[in-house]
Design a protein around this motif. Sequence first.
Motif, PDB file in Angstrom:
ATOM      1  N   LEU A  46       0.862  -1.173   0.000  1.00  7.24           N
ATOM      2  CA  LEU A  46       0.000   0.000   0.000  1.00  7.24           C
ATOM      3  C   LEU A  46       0.904   1.229   0.000  1.00  7.24           C
ATOM      4  N   ASN A  47       0.778   2.050  -0.986  1.00 13.07           N
ATOM      5  CA  ASN A  47       1.590   3.266  -1.062  1.00 13.07           C
ATOM      6  C   ASN A  47       0.890   4.376  -0.300  1.00 13.07           C
ATOM      7  N   VAL A  48       0.977   4.283   1.015  1.00  7.45           N
ATOM      8  CA  VAL A  48       0.331   5.253   1.890  1.00  7.45           C
ATOM      9  C   VAL A  48       1.344   5.704   2.936  1.00  7.45           C
ATOM     10  N   ILE A  49       1.301   6.969   3.283  1.00  8.75           N
ATOM     11  CA  ILE A  49       2.177   7.514   4.319  1.00  8.75           C
ATOM     12  C   ILE A  49       1.368   7.601   5.609  1.00  8.75           C
ATOM     13  N   THR A  50       1.916   7.045   6.686  1.00 10.58           N
ATOM     14  CA  THR A  50       1.235   7.075   7.978  1.00 10.58           C
ATOM     15  C   THR A  50       2.139   7.705   9.034  1.00 10.58           C
ATOM     16  N   MET A  51       1.526   8.151  10.122  1.00  4.00           N
ATOM     17  CA  MET A  51       2.254   8.809  11.209  1.00  4.00           C
ATOM     18  C   MET A  51       3.182   7.830  11.938  1.00  4.00           C
ATOM     19  N   ASP A  52       2.742   6.577  12.039  1.00  8.29           N
ATOM     20  CA  ASP A  52       3.528   5.521  12.665  1.00  8.29           C
ATOM     21  C   ASP A  52       3.059   4.194  12.085  1.00  8.29           C
ATOM     22  N   PRO A  53       3.733   3.094  12.393  1.00 12.17           N
ATOM     23  CA  PRO A  53       3.370   1.808  11.780  1.00 12.17           C
ATOM     24  C   PRO A  53       1.936   1.364  12.043  1.00 12.17           C
ATOM     25  N   ASN A  54       1.353   1.802  13.151  1.00  8.95           N
ATOM     26  CA  ASN A  54       0.008   1.348  13.520  1.00  8.95           C
ATOM     27  C   ASN A  54      -1.080   2.367  13.248  1.00  8.95           C
ATOM     28  N   ASP A  55      -0.773   3.431  12.507  1.00  5.74           N
ATOM     29  CA  ASP A  55      -1.753   4.484  12.245  1.00  5.74           C
ATOM     30  C   ASP A  55      -2.825   4.056  11.251  1.00  5.74           C
ATOM     31  N   LEU A  56      -2.542   3.138  10.356  1.00  3.99           N
ATOM     32  CA  LEU A  56      -3.507   2.682   9.363  1.00  3.99           C
ATOM     33  C   LEU A  56      -4.509   1.741  10.023  1.00  3.99           C
ATOM     34  N   LYS A  57      -5.801   2.070   9.913  1.00  8.48           N
ATOM     35  CA  LYS A  57      -6.870   1.251  10.499  1.00  8.48           C
ATOM     36  C   LYS A  57      -7.783   0.721   9.403  1.00  8.48           C
ATOM     37  N   PRO A  58      -7.623  -0.560   9.000  1.00  4.02           N
ATOM     38  CA  PRO A  58      -8.517  -1.145   7.992  1.00  4.02           C
ATOM     39  C   PRO A  58      -9.945  -1.231   8.536  1.00  4.02           C
ATOM     40  N   LEU A  59     -10.919  -0.932   7.681  1.00  2.00           N
ATOM     41  CA  LEU A  59     -12.318  -0.930   8.104  1.00  2.00           C
ATOM     42  C   LEU A  59     -13.094  -2.157   7.662  1.00  2.00           C
ATOM     43  N   GLY A  60     -12.462  -3.041   6.879  1.00  2.00           N
ATOM     44  CA  GLY A  60     -13.115  -4.283   6.484  1.00  2.00           C
ATOM     45  C   GLY A  60     -13.963  -4.189   5.234  1.00  2.00           C
ATOM     46  N   ASP A  61     -14.136  -2.984   4.705  1.00  2.00           N
ATOM     47  CA  ASP A  61     -14.954  -2.803   3.504  1.00  2.00           C
ATOM     48  C   ASP A  61     -14.125  -2.367   2.299  1.00  2.00           C
ATOM     49  N   GLY A  62     -12.799  -2.565   2.368  1.00  2.00           N
ATOM     50  CA  GLY A  62     -11.910  -2.157   1.292  1.00  2.00           C
ATOM     51  C   GLY A  62     -11.318  -0.769   1.494  1.00  2.00           C
ATOM     52  N   TYR A  64      -9.729   2.264   4.498  1.00  2.00           N
ATOM     53  CA  TYR A  64      -8.995   2.360   5.757  1.00  2.00           C
ATOM     54  C   TYR A  64      -8.882   3.815   6.179  1.00  2.00           C
ATOM     55  N   LEU A  65      -8.572   4.019   7.459  1.00  2.00           N
ATOM     56  CA  LEU A  65      -8.366   5.355   8.004  1.00  2.00           C
ATOM     57  C   LEU A  65      -6.884   5.580   8.249  1.00  2.00           C
ATOM     58  N   VAL A  66      -6.411   6.782   7.954  1.00  2.00           N
ATOM     59  CA  VAL A  66      -5.065   7.230   8.301  1.00  2.00           C
ATOM     60  C   VAL A  66      -5.189   8.654   8.833  1.00  2.00           C
ATOM     61  N   THR A  67      -4.192   9.081   9.581  1.00  2.00           N
ATOM     62  CA  THR A  67      -4.164  10.427  10.136  1.00  2.00           C
ATOM     63  C   THR A  67      -3.269  11.308   9.278  1.00  2.00           C
ATOM     64  N   ASP A  68      -3.801  12.452   8.824  1.00  2.00           N
ATOM     65  CA  ASP A  68      -2.989  13.416   8.084  1.00  2.00           C
ATOM     66  C   ASP A  68      -2.015  14.105   9.029  1.00  2.00           C
ATOM     67  N   ALA A  69      -1.065  14.817   8.454  1.00  2.00           N
ATOM     68  CA  ALA A  69      -0.064  15.531   9.245  1.00  2.00           C
ATOM     69  C   ALA A  69      -0.698  16.552  10.187  1.00  2.00           C
ATOM     70  N   ASP A  70      -1.877  17.063   9.835  1.00  2.00           N
ATOM     71  CA  ASP A  70      -2.552  18.046  10.695  1.00  2.00           C
ATOM     72  C   ASP A  70      -3.456  17.399  11.739  1.00  2.00           C
ATOM     73  N   GLY A  71      -3.461  16.036  11.791  1.00  2.00           N
ATOM     74  CA  GLY A  71      -4.258  15.326  12.791  1.00  2.00           C
ATOM     75  C   GLY A  71      -5.646  14.934  12.333  1.00  2.00           C
ATOM     76  N   THR A  72      -5.996  15.244  11.093  1.00  2.00           N
ATOM     77  CA  THR A  72      -7.311  14.922  10.561  1.00  2.00           C
ATOM     78  C   THR A  72      -7.349  13.477  10.094  1.00  2.00           C
ATOM     79  N   LEU A  73      -8.391  12.732  10.493  1.00  2.00           N
ATOM     80  CA  LEU A  73      -8.572  11.372  10.006  1.00  2.00           C
ATOM     81  C   LEU A  73      -9.068  11.418   8.572  1.00  2.00           C
ATOM     82  N   ARG A  74      -8.489  10.568   7.728  1.00  2.00           N
ATOM     83  CA  ARG A  74      -8.889  10.460   6.337  1.00  2.00           C
ATOM     84  C   ARG A  74      -9.264   9.024   6.024  1.00  2.00           C
ATOM     85  N   ARG A  75     -10.381   8.864   5.329  1.00  2.00           N
ATOM     86  CA  ARG A  75     -10.791   7.534   4.875  1.00  2.00           C
ATOM     87  C   ARG A  75     -10.383   7.392   3.433  1.00  2.00           C
ATOM     88  N   LEU A  76      -9.606   6.354   3.146  1.00  3.60           N
ATOM     89  CA  LEU A  76      -9.118   6.114   1.790  1.00  3.60           C
ATOM     90  C   LEU A  76      -9.565   4.747   1.305  1.00  3.60           C
TER      91      LEU A  76
END
Length: 76
Positions: A46-62, A64-76
């Motif tokens: 997955l070519n995604v940048i995360t704040m730390d190794p555990n920042d990516l949260k898969p949601l089970g529907d294809g 996932y959530l990651v945190t942007d540099a400003d602290g905003t959660l993004r669903r991708l």
Amino acid sequence: MSIEWSGGYLDDNTAIAVLSREGTDEEVWWRHYTVDTRTGAVTGQLNVITMDPNDLKPLGDGTYLVTDADGTLRRL
């Protein structure tokens, strides 16, 4: 170097695994990979940048959530 379980499934047939490295030289890096749960085969990175190794949260529907540099959660 280690492989970590990131805590979820991207979808019914895909898990996320994290390959990370924390060396004595203080270099730290990580990459997120998709794994086919039926075969155990690594299917891609997955070519995604995360704040730390555990920042990516898969949601089970294809997606996932990651945190942007400003602290905003993004669903991708």
